[in-house]
Design a protein around this motif. Structure first.
Motif, mmCIF file in Angstrom:
data_model
loop_
_atom_site.group_PDB
_atom_site.id
_atom_site.type_symbol
_atom_site.label_atom_id
_atom_site.label_comp_id
_atom_site.label_asym_id
_atom_site.label_seq_id
_atom_site.Cartn_x
_atom_site.Cartn_y
_atom_site.Cartn_z
ATOM 1 N N LEU A 121 -1.933 4.248 4.857
ATOM 2 C CA LEU A 121 -1.965 3.417 6.052
ATOM 3 C C LEU A 121 -2.065 4.282 7.307
ATOM 4 C CD1 LEU A 121 -1.506 0.315 6.793
ATOM 5 C CD2 LEU A 121 0.779 1.049 7.449
ATOM 6 N N LYS A 154 2.049 5.009 11.131
ATOM 7 C CA LYS A 154 2.558 5.588 9.901
ATOM 8 C C LYS A 154 3.990 6.100 10.075
ATOM 9 C CE LYS A 154 1.452 9.237 6.560
ATOM 10 N NZ LYS A 154 0.520 10.335 6.227
ATOM 11 N N SER A 200 0.836 -1.210 0.000
ATOM 12 C CA SER A 200 0.000 0.000 0.000
ATOM 13 C C SER A 200 0.868 1.255 0.000
ATOM 14 C CB SER A 200 -0.930 0.003 1.218
ATOM 15 O OG SER A 200 -0.192 0.106 2.416
ATOM 16 N N TYR A 258 -6.586 1.535 7.271
ATOM 17 C CA TYR A 258 -6.298 2.501 6.215
ATOM 18 C C TYR A 258 -7.255 3.687 6.323
ATOM 19 C CZ TYR A 258 -3.870 -1.499 4.188
ATOM 20 O OH TYR A 258 -3.052 -2.569 3.996
#
Length: 658
Positions: free
Chosen positions: A477, A625, A468, A494
């Protein structure tokens, strides 16, 4: 005559049918009591005592009752003066008239009993009279014969009262009131009042229903230009979006009678009751016009006629619908009665119900966008004690695809989590935990997982995160965890971009990221497992939608097999040939395999970073993240935040754990 409102004034007792029952029971008991009162001075004796009295000459007469095996003993006047009979002489309420016996006894065999009396009379030369008689209790026999009928009638009345939903004496308690409407008349003075201020978002829907309220308050504003009052408005939308809440707001805002009931309230076990209740409902509304009728879950009676009626019989639900259609179309333009209805299954409603002149307006109540979610949070956070000033924009971004009911549940769950942790106020972390709880399920830290399985789960989730991060259109994410939640062993959260339309490359990138978990297992262990079930289900649905619904496949071309009317579900054949079915299956498999191979290549090119990410995930169990930025660097596809658009993706696809 002025009404006496003095609370000290004694109130007259209300008449109740139970009084009649009480009087009847009292009369029966009275007859029984007084019927046996004539023998209240009679004592029971035995055969041996009777023989002794007879030998002493105390008995003047013996009456033998042959059908009850009893004997009545009458004493002489001289015997009543003796001490041995003092008990019966003092208990006597009436003078001795020869009608009331002093003793009564039960005998066995009649012949033996008669022979004993005859023998004693002969031995003692007595002139005692012996008579034979029979007795019958006419009143008791009548009561016994009537009791079964009384019980049957009583049970029938009780059941009819129960089914009609009312108590004795009330309007709904009468036997023949079962056809009366069960609609609740909203009272703005006593009922909890909901206003349009309590309904966040739904601006278009609010504007429509506000106009309906204004029409009832000030009809001249519209009719002076030649306009006519709309007959009805249908609120349509997914569950939890606020259709019933909007109707409550109309009830709170409108200064007119508001009748509220559910579609199932028309359904009853008796034939014709539904249609009768519809007639009664509209009669009440006309009598109190201008008025509003709100029918929640109207699909309970408004389903299209003729479907699934294999028996060919006259369906009671269809009779109810026919009556509703007649009543709605039979309004005059000056009756000022409007019907509001709500459903989340508009596709199954009858076409005659949806035509102009019945439900003139269809108001679609959609899932809230990010701006509306912020407003909904503001409403539900009013009663909650928070420890800090919450960033509502952040909370709105964390809940894509949530309905109003979901957001209310998030706020309530956050308060419960804070209370569980012995906190005095709700914090931002409690809200994030509540979102995780609702989306992913209950956290199961004590679930037994072997080290090998844990390592596989870590690489699986790291594969999702890596792919992703490397694809342009995949959702950004938020965090990755390998702590089991609900039915999943790990999850990746997400934050999807909210868009009105989706292009093929965007769907393909999302599918590639979804296949990243299984691809990571293949790259690292050269083995695959059953852990990718939810991933496979999701990509299969997406690929099938691309091919059969949206016409995004080059081989099949610009064609769709989607039927928005819902008629396909009642057919037994597919809308395409067997040859086309084979093409569809081939193209679906081809799309999925292409994205799977693409994910494998991306992970092989970044195998070292995938390993580092999985090791960090094994160490921390939850990464965010920021951890990915330390390993991969800044994501090259991140855009500067623009004005947020309305989202098209459903919550099950948005934020479901992988």
């Amino acid at each position: 005559m002025a009404k006496d409102n003095n609370p000290n004034t004694p109130k007259k007792p209300r008449f109740s049918s139970w009084w009649i029952y009480g009087v009847i029971i009292a009369l029966i008991l009275g007859f029984q009591f007084f019927g046996s009162a004539t023998f209240s001075n009679t004592e029971k004796t035995t055969t041996s005592e009777m023989q002794e009295f007879l030998r002493n000459g105390d008995i003047s007469k013996i009456v033998i009752i042959t059908n009850t095996r009893k004997a009545k003993i009458f004493l002489t006047d001289e015997a009543l003066k003796k001490d041995v009979h003092k008990g019966v002489s003092e208990k006597s309420l009436l003078p001795s008239t020869g009608m009331v016996p002093q003793y009564i006894l039960d005998y066995g065999d009649l012949q033996i009993f008669q022979n004993e009396i005859t023998e004693i009379k002969k031995e003692n030369n007595l002139d005692t009279i012996v008579e034979f008689d029979t007795e019958s209790n006419i009143f008791g026999d009548i009561i016994l014969s009537l009791i079964p009928f009384i019980l049957i009638i009583g049970i029938w009345i009780y059941l009819m009262r129960r089914m009609s939903g009312g108590g004795a004496g009330g309007a709904g308690g009468q036997i023949f009131n079962i056809g009366k409407s069960k609609a609740k008349l909203f009272d703005e003075k006593t009922d909890t009042r909901t206003s349009f201020k309590d309904v966040a978002g739904l601006e278009g829907a609010k504007e429509e229903v506000q106009e309906i309220v204004e029409f009832l308050r000030n009809p001249d504003k519209y009719t002076s230009l030649g306009g006519k009052i709309p007959k009805g408005a249908l609120l349509v939308g997914p569950p939890g979006t606020g259709k019933t809440l909007l109707a409550k707001a109309v009830a709170g805002e409108a200064k007119v009678p508001f009748f509220s009931l559910s579609g199932s309230d028309f359904v009853e076990m008796f034939v014709g009751v539904g249609a009768s209740r519809v007639r009664d409902l509209f009669k009440q509304a006309k009598d109190k016009s201008p008025a509003i009728i709100f029918i929640d879950e109207i699909d309970a009676i408004g389903r299209a006629r003729g479907k699934n009626n294999f028996t060919g019989s006259n369906d009671e639900r269809e009779n109810t619908l026919n009556q509703l259609l007649t009543e709605m179309d039979g309004f005059g333009t000056n009756t000022n009665v409007i019907v509001l209805a709500a459903t989340n299954r508009a596709d199954v409603l009858d076409k005659a119900l949806m035509r102009a002149g019945r439900f003139d307006r269809q108001i679609y109540v959609d899932l809230p966008d990010i701006r509306e979610r912020k407003e909904i949070f503001e409403v539900h956070l009013r009663p909650i004690k928070t420890a800090e000033t919450l960033d509502l924009d952040f909370l709105a971004k964390q809940t894509p695809g949530f309905s109003g009911a979901d957001i209310a549940n998030v706020c309530n769950e956050a308060a419960l989590i804070a209370a569980r942790k012995e906190r005095k106020a709700v914090t931002k972390q409690d809200f994030l935990d509540a979102v995780d709880r609702i989306v992913g399920g209950l956290e199961k830290k004590n679930k037994i997982i072997t080290p090998e399985e844990k390592k596989t789960i870590a690489y699986h989730e790291a594969g999702h995160a890596t792919v992703s991060w490397m694809t342009e259109h995949a959702a950004p994410l938020v965090k990755v965890t390998i702590v089991p939640r609900g039915q999943s062993l790990g999850a990746a959260w997400y934050l999807p971009e909210e868009r009105l339309i989706v292009r093929p490359e965007q769907m393909l990138d999302e599918m590639c990221a979804t296949m990243g978990g299984r691809a990571a297992e293949k790259v690292m262990f050269n083995k695959i497992s059953t852990g990718a079930l939810s991933d496979l289900e999701k990509v299969t649905k997406q690929a099938r939608a691309m091919v059969t619904i949206y016409g995004l496949n080059d081989t099949l071309g610009n064609i769709t097999y989607y039927d928005s009317s819902g008629q396909n579900e009642y057919g037994f054949s597919k809308p395409y040939s067997e040859e086309t079915a084979q093409k569809i299956d081939t193209e679906i498999s081809k799309i999925i395999e292409e994205q799977y191979q693409r994910a494998i290549k991306l992970l092989e090119d970044n195998k070292d970073k995938l390993t580092e990410l999985a090791e960090r995930l094994l160490e921390k169990e939850v990464i965010f993240k920021d951890d990915l930025e330390k390993i991969f660097g800044k994501r090259p596809f991140d855009k500067v935040e623009e004005e947020v658009k309305v989202e098209e993706i459903k919550p099950s696809e948005d934020q479901s754990p992988e």
